[in-house]
Design a protein around this motif. Structure first.
Motif, PDB file in Angstrom:
ATOM      1  N   MET A   1       9.633   2.955 -10.302  1.00  0.00           N
ATOM      2  CA  MET A   1       8.884   1.883  -9.790  1.00  0.00           C
ATOM      3  C   MET A   1       8.415   2.442  -8.551  1.00  0.00           C
ATOM      4  O   MET A   1       7.900   1.216  -7.810  1.00  0.00           O
ATOM      5  N   ARG A   2       8.318   3.666  -8.131  1.00  0.00           N
ATOM      6  CA  ARG A   2       7.982   4.147  -7.077  1.00  0.00           C
ATOM      7  C   ARG A   2       6.209   4.507  -7.483  1.00  0.00           C
ATOM      8  O   ARG A   2       6.290   5.114  -8.021  1.00  0.00           O
ATOM      9  N   ILE A   3       5.747   4.268  -5.958  1.00  0.00           N
ATOM     10  CA  ILE A   3       4.504   4.389  -6.088  1.00  0.00           C
ATOM     11  C   ILE A   3       3.777   5.071  -4.954  1.00  0.00           C
ATOM     12  O   ILE A   3       3.755   4.650  -4.064  1.00  0.00           O
ATOM     13  N   ASP A   4       3.133   6.247  -5.818  1.00  0.00           N
ATOM     14  CA  ASP A   4       2.741   7.169  -4.194  1.00  0.00           C
ATOM     15  C   ASP A   4       1.312   6.031  -3.921  1.00  0.00           C
ATOM     16  O   ASP A   4       0.721   6.370  -4.449  1.00  0.00           O
ATOM     17  N   VAL A   5       1.152   5.947  -2.572  1.00  0.00           N
ATOM     18  CA  VAL A   5      -0.250   5.474  -2.293  1.00  0.00           C
ATOM     19  C   VAL A   5      -0.841   6.200  -0.946  1.00  0.00           C
ATOM     20  O   VAL A   5      -1.397   5.889  -0.024  1.00  0.00           O
ATOM     21  N   ALA A   6      -0.581   7.149  -0.873  1.00  0.00           N
ATOM     22  CA  ALA A   6      -0.551   8.031   0.391  1.00  0.00           C
ATOM     23  C   ALA A   6      -2.438   8.922   0.369  1.00  0.00           C
ATOM     24  O   ALA A   6      -3.285   8.574   1.727  1.00  0.00           O
ATOM     25  N   ARG A   7      -3.263   8.876  -0.744  1.00  0.00           N
ATOM     26  CA  ARG A   7      -4.582   8.911  -1.342  1.00  0.00           C
ATOM     27  C   ARG A   7      -5.273   7.553  -0.953  1.00  0.00           C
ATOM     28  O   ARG A   7      -6.806   7.554  -1.124  1.00  0.00           O
TER      29      ARG A   7
ATOM     30  N   GLU B   1       6.762 -12.190 -18.933  1.00  0.00           N
ATOM     31  CA  GLU B   1       6.190 -11.560 -18.021  1.00  0.00           C
ATOM     32  C   GLU B   1       5.631 -12.583 -16.942  1.00  0.00           C
ATOM     33  O   GLU B   1       6.152 -13.875 -16.181  1.00  0.00           O
ATOM     34  N   ILE B   2       5.672 -11.217 -15.271  1.00  0.00           N
ATOM     35  CA  ILE B   2       5.180 -12.229 -14.247  1.00  0.00           C
ATOM     36  C   ILE B   2       4.003 -11.470 -13.206  1.00  0.00           C
ATOM     37  O   ILE B   2       3.829 -10.569 -13.723  1.00  0.00           O
ATOM     38  N   GLU B   3       4.165 -12.577 -12.436  1.00  0.00           N
ATOM     39  CA  GLU B   3       2.660 -12.119 -11.139  1.00  0.00           C
ATOM     40  C   GLU B   3       3.501 -11.302 -10.280  1.00  0.00           C
ATOM     41  O   GLU B   3       4.478 -12.357  -9.731  1.00  0.00           O
ATOM     42  N   LEU B   4       2.779 -10.480  -9.751  1.00  0.00           N
ATOM     43  CA  LEU B   4       3.298 -10.429  -8.567  1.00  0.00           C
ATOM     44  C   LEU B   4       2.248 -10.376  -7.484  1.00  0.00           C
ATOM     45  O   LEU B   4       1.045  -9.846  -7.318  1.00  0.00           O
ATOM     46  N   THR B   5       2.865 -10.887  -5.734  1.00  0.00           N
ATOM     47  CA  THR B   5       1.640 -10.522  -5.176  1.00  0.00           C
ATOM     48  C   THR B   5       2.979 -10.384  -3.788  1.00  0.00           C
ATOM     49  O   THR B   5       3.520 -11.243  -3.379  1.00  0.00           O
ATOM     50  N   GLU B   6       2.918  -9.096  -3.546  1.00  0.00           N
ATOM     51  CA  GLU B   6       3.921  -8.360  -2.141  1.00  0.00           C
ATOM     52  C   GLU B   6       3.125  -7.688  -1.500  1.00  0.00           C
ATOM     53  O   GLU B   6       2.004  -6.679  -1.885  1.00  0.00           O
ATOM     54  N   LEU B   7       3.047  -7.774   0.158  1.00  0.00           N
ATOM     55  CA  LEU B   7       3.310  -6.682   1.044  1.00  0.00           C
ATOM     56  C   LEU B   7       3.948  -5.652   1.066  1.00  0.00           C
ATOM     57  O   LEU B   7       4.907  -6.353   1.796  1.00  0.00           O
ATOM     58  N   PHE B   8       3.732  -4.927   1.669  1.00  0.00           N
ATOM     59  CA  PHE B   8       4.413  -3.323   2.053  1.00  0.00           C
ATOM     60  C   PHE B   8       3.755  -3.052   3.463  1.00  0.00           C
ATOM     61  O   PHE B   8       2.723  -2.317   3.397  1.00  0.00           O
ATOM     62  N   ALA B   9       4.380  -3.085   4.541  1.00  0.00           N
ATOM     63  CA  ALA B   9       3.921  -2.858   5.385  1.00  0.00           C
ATOM     64  C   ALA B   9       3.642  -1.764   6.251  1.00  0.00           C
ATOM     65  O   ALA B   9       4.852  -1.228   5.752  1.00  0.00           O
ATOM     66  N   TYR B  10       3.112  -1.103   6.841  1.00  0.00           N
ATOM     67  CA  TYR B  10       2.599  -0.076   7.351  1.00  0.00           C
ATOM     68  C   TYR B  10       4.219   0.354   8.529  1.00  0.00           C
ATOM     69  O   TYR B  10       4.471  -0.873   9.321  1.00  0.00           O
ATOM     70  N   PRO B  11       4.550   1.439   8.926  1.00  0.00           N
ATOM     71  CA  PRO B  11       5.818   1.664   9.647  1.00  0.00           C
ATOM     72  C   PRO B  11       5.777   1.210  10.885  1.00  0.00           C
ATOM     73  O   PRO B  11       6.376   0.922  11.809  1.00  0.00           O
ATOM     74  N   ASP B  12       3.823   0.958  11.398  1.00  0.00           N
ATOM     75  CA  ASP B  12       3.684   0.847  13.110  1.00  0.00           C
ATOM     76  C   ASP B  12       3.186  -0.628  13.204  1.00  0.00           C
ATOM     77  O   ASP B  12       2.077  -0.406  14.198  1.00  0.00           O
TER      78      ASP B  12
ATOM     79  N   LEU C   1       6.465   0.261   3.367  1.00  0.00           N
ATOM     80  CA  LEU C   1       6.055   1.625   3.268  1.00  0.00           C
ATOM     81  C   LEU C   1       6.810   3.042   3.940  1.00  0.00           C
ATOM     82  O   LEU C   1       7.611   2.526   4.800  1.00  0.00           O
ATOM     83  N   VAL C   2       7.512   3.177   2.873  1.00  0.00           N
ATOM     84  CA  VAL C   2       8.488   4.474   3.411  1.00  0.00           C
ATOM     85  C   VAL C   2       7.905   5.722   2.883  1.00  0.00           C
ATOM     86  O   VAL C   2       7.387   5.871   1.683  1.00  0.00           O
ATOM     87  N   ASP C   3       7.140   6.630   3.755  1.00  0.00           N
ATOM     88  CA  ASP C   3       6.733   8.008   3.692  1.00  0.00           C
ATOM     89  C   ASP C   3       5.629   7.743   2.745  1.00  0.00           C
ATOM     90  O   ASP C   3       5.784   8.368   1.311  1.00  0.00           O
ATOM     91  N   ASP C   4       4.486   6.734   3.489  1.00  0.00           N
ATOM     92  CA  ASP C   4       3.589   6.410   1.511  1.00  0.00           C
ATOM     93  C   ASP C   4       3.685   5.965   0.391  1.00  0.00           C
ATOM     94  O   ASP C   4       2.991   6.225  -0.514  1.00  0.00           O
ATOM     95  N   ILE C   5       5.149   5.527   0.259  1.00  0.00           N
ATOM     96  CA  ILE C   5       5.788   5.141  -1.049  1.00  0.00           C
ATOM     97  C   ILE C   5       6.042   3.539  -0.984  1.00  0.00           C
ATOM     98  O   ILE C   5       6.691   2.745  -0.532  1.00  0.00           O
ATOM     99  N   VAL C   6       5.523   3.335  -2.159  1.00  0.00           N
ATOM    100  CA  VAL C   6       6.239   1.497  -2.313  1.00  0.00           C
ATOM    101  C   VAL C   6       6.813   0.988  -3.366  1.00  0.00           C
ATOM    102  O   VAL C   6       6.785   1.990  -4.409  1.00  0.00           O
ATOM    103  N   ASP C   7       8.751   0.445  -3.321  1.00  0.00           N
ATOM    104  CA  ASP C   7       8.677   1.301  -4.179  1.00  0.00           C
ATOM    105  C   ASP C   7       9.409  -0.447  -4.939  1.00  0.00           C
ATOM    106  O   ASP C   7       9.798  -1.722  -4.231  1.00  0.00           O
ATOM    107  N   LEU C   8       9.141  -1.056  -6.251  1.00  0.00           N
ATOM    108  CA  LEU C   8       8.491  -1.970  -6.935  1.00  0.00           C
ATOM    109  C   LEU C   8       9.730  -2.368  -7.366  1.00  0.00           C
ATOM    110  O   LEU C   8       9.621  -3.621  -7.667  1.00  0.00           O
TER     111      LEU C   8
END
Length: 171
Positions: A1-7, A80-91, A106-113
């Motif tokens: 459940m890891r999603i790359d968000v680099a793009r 079934e669950i609803e998600l709303t979660e903020l993943f903060a940038y490192p800086d 966010l770790v290395d542009d990866i969101v781990d859900l």
């Protein structure tokens, strides 16, 4: 459940959607009711870049397995669950001013859900699951499931103070 968000980039307003099925990495849930290991998790998510990080919204649906808290009968269901979660940038300011477990990172542009889903499922599942809303449970005297017991199932209970007199009943 890891999603790359680099793009996705760091342009506020940029958004991508993801609809996929992933196997459950572990047993997710409570003692009596949970999503089993390897069960298909249906993810329908939107990942949006905001000024402080990546905002993940959407739904996660999965099958559940468990046993009734009244009669101990195994049963299956869905959650079934609803998600709303903020993943903060490192800086970001959010990362600098919030506790470690207060917001995702966010770790290395990866969101781990995974932890987000574990927390949401734990809150969505009932603590005392029932196989049916009107489950009568078990007989307190013999332990048979009352839902499958013969009609009129009962036991003659003699008050222990009068039990000695029951010996004279047949005479």
């Amino acid at each position: 459940m890891r999603i790359d968000v680099a793009r996705l980039g760091r342009r506020p307003g940029a958004m991508i959607t993801r609809a996929e099925t992933a196997p459950s990495p572990s047993r997710i849930g409570l003692d009596l009711l949970a999503i089993p290991v390897g069960a298909p998790l249906e993810l329908d998510l939107q990942l949006q870049s905001v000024s402080e990080g990546v905002l993940v919204t959407g739904t996660v649906a999965a099958p559940t397995e468990g046993e009734c808290s009244r009669c101990l009968t195994p049963f299956t269901g869905d959650v079934e669950i609803e998600l709303t979660e903020l993943f903060a940038y490192p800086d970001s300011t959010t990362e600098a001013t919030s506790e470690e477990d207060e917001v995702g990172h966010l770790v290395d542009d990866i969101v781990d859900l995974e932890q987000t889903v574990v927390d949401a499922v734990g809150l969505a599942l009932p603590f005392s699951p029932l196989c049916s809303p009107d489950c009568p449970g078990l007989c307190p005297h013999c332990g048979v499931a009352l839902a499958t017991a013969e009609e009129g199932h009962s036991h003659e209970i003699i008050d222990p103070r009068w039990a000695k007199l029951a010996e004279f009943k047949d005479d």
